[in-house]
Design a protein around this motif. Sequence first.
Motif, PDB file in Angstrom:
ATOM      1  N   ARG A 250       0.828  -1.198   0.000  1.00 41.54           N
ATOM      2  CA  ARG A 250       0.000   0.000   0.000  1.00 41.54           C
ATOM      3  C   ARG A 250       0.872   1.262   0.000  1.00 41.54           C
ATOM      4  O   ARG A 250       0.597   2.253  -0.677  1.00 41.54           O
ATOM      5  N   MET A 251       1.960   1.174   0.790  1.00 41.98           N
ATOM      6  CA  MET A 251       2.897   2.304   0.855  1.00 41.98           C
ATOM      7  C   MET A 251       3.452   2.601  -0.533  1.00 41.98           C
ATOM      8  O   MET A 251       3.442   3.742  -1.000  1.00 41.98           O
ATOM      9  N   ASN A 254       0.652   3.960  -2.935  1.00 39.63           N
ATOM     10  CA  ASN A 254       0.221   5.314  -2.602  1.00 39.63           C
ATOM     11  C   ASN A 254       1.292   6.363  -2.909  1.00 39.63           C
ATOM     12  O   ASN A 254       1.003   7.390  -3.492  1.00 39.63           O
ATOM     13  N   PHE A 255       2.535   6.032  -2.525  1.00 38.92           N
ATOM     14  CA  PHE A 255       3.583   7.043  -2.678  1.00 38.92           C
ATOM     15  C   PHE A 255       3.993   7.233  -4.136  1.00 38.92           C
ATOM     16  O   PHE A 255       4.350   8.337  -4.548  1.00 38.92           O
ATOM     17  N   GLN A 257       1.951   7.075  -6.551  1.00 38.23           N
ATOM     18  CA  GLN A 257       0.897   7.945  -7.086  1.00 38.23           C
ATOM     19  C   GLN A 257       1.055   9.380  -6.596  1.00 38.23           C
ATOM     20  O   GLN A 257       0.850  10.328  -7.354  1.00 38.23           O
ATOM     21  N   LEU A 258       1.441   9.492  -5.340  1.00 41.82           N
ATOM     22  CA  LEU A 258       1.662  10.819  -4.771  1.00 41.82           C
ATOM     23  C   LEU A 258       2.794  11.517  -5.513  1.00 41.82           C
ATOM     24  O   LEU A 258       2.731  12.712  -5.825  1.00 41.82           O
ATOM     25  N   GLU A 260       3.635  10.987  -8.559  1.00 44.28           N
ATOM     26  CA  GLU A 260       3.121  11.388  -9.874  1.00 44.28           C
ATOM     27  C   GLU A 260       2.334  12.696  -9.775  1.00 44.28           C
ATOM     28  O   GLU A 260       2.464  13.586 -10.612  1.00 44.28           O
ATOM     29  N   GLU A 261       1.553  12.806  -8.701  1.00 45.70           N
ATOM     30  CA  GLU A 261       0.713  14.000  -8.563  1.00 45.70           C
ATOM     31  C   GLU A 261       1.524  15.230  -8.188  1.00 45.70           C
ATOM     32  O   GLU A 261       1.356  16.299  -8.766  1.00 45.70           O
ATOM     33  N   GLU A 262       2.393  15.072  -7.207  1.00 45.41           N
ATOM     34  CA  GLU A 262       3.092  16.230  -6.665  1.00 45.41           C
ATOM     35  C   GLU A 262       4.256  16.685  -7.548  1.00 45.41           C
ATOM     36  O   GLU A 262       4.656  17.827  -7.486  1.00 45.41           O
ATOM     37  N   VAL A 279       2.216   1.178 -10.340  1.00 45.65           N
ATOM     38  CA  VAL A 279       0.880   1.151  -9.727  1.00 45.65           C
ATOM     39  C   VAL A 279       0.134  -0.114 -10.153  1.00 45.65           C
ATOM     40  O   VAL A 279      -0.497  -0.792  -9.346  1.00 45.65           O
TER      41      VAL A 279
ATOM     42  N   ASP B  16       1.920   6.505   6.333  1.00 44.01           N
ATOM     43  CA  ASP B  16       0.479   6.708   6.441  1.00 44.01           C
ATOM     44  C   ASP B  16       0.148   8.083   7.003  1.00 44.01           C
ATOM     45  O   ASP B  16      -0.854   8.694   6.631  1.00 44.01           O
ATOM     46  N   LEU B  19       0.489  10.441   4.116  1.00 42.13           N
ATOM     47  CA  LEU B  19      -0.626  10.251   3.179  1.00 42.13           C
ATOM     48  C   LEU B  19      -1.916  10.844   3.716  1.00 42.13           C
ATOM     49  O   LEU B  19      -2.661  11.511   2.996  1.00 42.13           O
ATOM     50  N   ARG B  26      -6.056  18.328   1.041  1.00 41.38           N
ATOM     51  CA  ARG B  26      -6.816  18.527  -0.185  1.00 41.38           C
ATOM     52  C   ARG B  26      -8.311  18.681   0.085  1.00 41.38           C
ATOM     53  O   ARG B  26      -9.079  18.999  -0.811  1.00 41.38           O
ATOM     54  N   THR B  95      -5.031  -1.318   7.581  1.00 39.46           N
ATOM     55  CA  THR B  95      -4.728  -2.119   6.389  1.00 39.46           C
ATOM     56  C   THR B  95      -5.468  -3.450   6.439  1.00 39.46           C
ATOM     57  O   THR B  95      -5.761  -4.053   5.424  1.00 39.46           O
ATOM     58  N   LYS B 116      -7.692   0.936   4.439  1.00 39.77           N
ATOM     59  CA  LYS B 116      -6.877   1.864   3.640  1.00 39.77           C
ATOM     60  C   LYS B 116      -6.693   1.294   2.236  1.00 39.77           C
ATOM     61  O   LYS B 116      -6.229   0.166   2.090  1.00 39.77           O
ATOM     62  N   PRO B 117      -7.020   2.054   1.222  1.00 46.55           N
ATOM     63  CA  PRO B 117      -6.875   1.517  -0.133  1.00 46.55           C
ATOM     64  C   PRO B 117      -5.410   1.528  -0.603  1.00 46.55           C
ATOM     65  O   PRO B 117      -4.593   2.288  -0.097  1.00 46.55           O
ATOM     66  N   VAL B 118      -5.136   0.684  -1.591  1.00 49.15           N
ATOM     67  CA  VAL B 118      -3.787   0.616  -2.159  1.00 49.15           C
ATOM     68  C   VAL B 118      -3.556   1.832  -3.074  1.00 49.15           C
ATOM     69  O   VAL B 118      -2.445   2.287  -3.265  1.00 49.15           O
ATOM     70  N   ASP B 119      -4.660   2.330  -3.589  1.00 54.67           N
ATOM     71  CA  ASP B 119      -4.631   3.411  -4.563  1.00 54.67           C
ATOM     72  C   ASP B 119      -4.757   4.757  -3.849  1.00 54.67           C
ATOM     73  O   ASP B 119      -5.686   4.969  -3.080  1.00 54.67           O
ATOM     74  N   PHE B 120      -3.805   5.694  -4.121  1.00 53.89           N
ATOM     75  CA  PHE B 120      -3.856   6.973  -3.410  1.00 53.89           C
ATOM     76  C   PHE B 120      -5.074   7.803  -3.800  1.00 53.89           C
ATOM     77  O   PHE B 120      -5.651   8.505  -2.972  1.00 53.89           O
ATOM     78  N   LYS B 121      -5.470   7.682  -5.048  1.00 49.94           N
ATOM     79  CA  LYS B 121      -6.660   8.438  -5.499  1.00 49.94           C
ATOM     80  C   LYS B 121      -7.875   7.981  -4.702  1.00 49.94           C
ATOM     81  O   LYS B 121      -8.697   8.775  -4.261  1.00 49.94           O
TER      82      LYS B 121
END
Lengths: 457, 144
Positions: A250-251, A254-255, A257-258, A260-262, A279, B16, B19, B26, B95, B116-121
Amino acid sequence: MNHQSSKGILDILVPEKLKKNPADFRKAKILMSFLVVLWLILTLSYILCIVLVIDTDMPFGWSTLLLALVSFLIYMTGSLKYGGHGLAFLLMFVLGGLSTQSGGIYSMDLAYCIMSPLIAFLLAGKRAGLFWTAVLILFYIVYFTLETTYGISFLEGAKVGEPNYFLIVGILTTTSICGIIWVYETEKNKYEDELHDAKENLTELNHSLEQKVKERTISLEKSNLELTRSNEDLEQFAYVASHDLQEPLRMVGNFVQLLEEEYNDKLDDEGKEYIGYAVNGVTRMSVLIEELLQYSRLGKKNHSYEKVDLDKIVNEKLTDLSMIIDQKNAIINKPVLPSIICVPGQIGIIFYNLINNALKFNESIQPKIDIDFKEEKKYWNFSISDNGIGIAPEYQKQIFELFKRLHRKEEYSGTGIGLSICKKIINYHKGEIGLDSTVGKGTTFHFTISKNLDNHE
Amino acid sequence: MGLPIEILLVEDNEGDIILTKKAFERGKIMNRLHVVKNGQDALDFLYKRNGHEDVPRPDLILLDLNMPKMNGQDVLKDIKSNDDLKMIPVIVLTTSNADEDILKSYQLQASSYIRKPVDFKQFGTVIQTLQDYWFTIVKFPSKN
C-alpha cells in the motif's frame, strides 16, 4: 472357597513363606494335617497306654520327638523340601523299626514303609521321591539279608522262600507306584509349566499391547498438537497476509501515485509510464494476496450451512459487477433463483467469479450471459452460459488448478485463483463443477450443490 | 462555524501519516490534524496529561489497529468506557481486512471501519467522503 475355611487352624500352622504359592500351600496343608493327626494318634495312644498301665514297648517317645522335629524343620525353613525328606525318613525308620517287633519281613509295618518315597514325592519333589525309592529298595535288601541270615525277626516259623517273595513283591510294588507317581508328577509339572508360560506370555503380550497403545496415544496426541499448531500458524499467516503483506504494498502504491501528482511537472512521459507500471503491479499484487487469502480461508471450521435467498445474493453480486456489465454492454438473463442451504458467505463467490469470467473472456459486441438452474432430487444444478471466446478441450481440466492461466496478463487480467476458489467452495457443498465449451462460440459452466448438507457432519 | 475541525490521528506508520495529512490538506473543510504515534500517547492526548495538557478535545478520532505497545483495540476499549470520551466518533482506519478485526472493532463500538486503499486516489476519495459525512451531514451534540 470361603473365608472361614481359609482361616482354619491349618492356615496358622502353614508357614508364611509357603502361603504365596497356591500349590505349595495345598501341599503344606496336607503335610501339616498329616503331622497333626499322626501326632494326636501317637500321643493319645501313649497316654492311653500309661492310663491303662499297658506295657509300652513301642518307640512312641522317639516317633513323637521325630514328628516334632519335622514340623519344626518345616516351620523354620518355610520349605517343603526338608519337611518332605524328614517325613520320609521318619516313616521309613519308625515303621521299619516297628516291623522288627511286629513280624520282620512279614510285618505289615514294613509294607507301610512304601509311604516314605510317596510322601517325599508329594512334598519334596521328584528327586526326593527317587532318592527315597532307592533308599527303600536298599533298606528292603538289607533288611531281607539280615532277616534271612541272622533271623532278627520275632515271628516264628518263617518258611524258606517266602522272604524272597516278599522282597520281590515289595520292590516291584514300590517301583511301579513310584513310576506312576513319577509320570503323573512329570506330566503335571509339564502342564503347569506350560500354563505358567502361557500366563507369562499373556501378561507379556498384555504389557506390550498396553505399551503400544500408550505409545500410539502419545504419538497421536503429538500429531494432534502439531496439527493444531500448524492450523494456528495458518491462521496467523492469513492474518499476516491480510495486514503485514498489504501494508508495504500500500505504501509503494500510494507514494508512487503521490509522486506522480506532486511532481507532475518534473516528470516526462516516460517517467509517468513507469509509474503506471508500478501502480499496476502493486494493484495486481494486492488482488493476488486478497484472493489467496480468500482461498486459504475457505473451509475454515467456523463456516456453517444456512438457508439463504440465493436470488438476493446473486443480485447483489450483479450490482458489484455493474461497472463491467455496463462497460461491455452485456445482457444478463436470470430467472428468480431458489432459496437453498449453503454457506452464505461462499455461495455468492461462485456466481461472482463465473459471471466475471463470462464477461472478461468475452469479445462479442454484446456479451450475453444466461444463468439458469434445475432442481434435482438430491441436488441443485446451476448453469452459467456465455457467448465468449471459449476454452479449447485440452485446457478444460487445467483451468481449475491454482494459478493456472491460459492467457497473458496483458490480454486478460486475473490471478488464476478464481476458478480454484469456485471448485473448493463447490466441493465443500458436496457438489461438482464442469463445463461445455466451443472455442469462439462460448462456454457453459455447470455446477451442483447438494441438498443434503449437515452442520454436524 | 469558523473553528477548524480537530482531528486526532493515531498512527505509527510515517508513510500513512504523510498520506493522511496530504489527503486532508486537499479536503475542502478547514481542519487541524493532530498526530500521535501509539496507543499510550493517544490516551495521554485524550486525557490531557503527560505533556498534552494544552491540546484541544478532538471532534473525530482516526485509529489504526496495529500499533506497538498498546494497540488500537485497547485504545478503543478505553475510550468507549469513558462517559465523556465515548461521544467522540472513532473511525478505525487500517490495512487489515481480517474478519476478526472488523468484528472486534464494531463490538468495541467503533463508528466505522475503513480499510486503507492501495490506490492513493481512492484514499483521497475515502478521506473526502469521511469529511463530508462527519462534518457536513452528521449532527453532533453542542460543544458546550
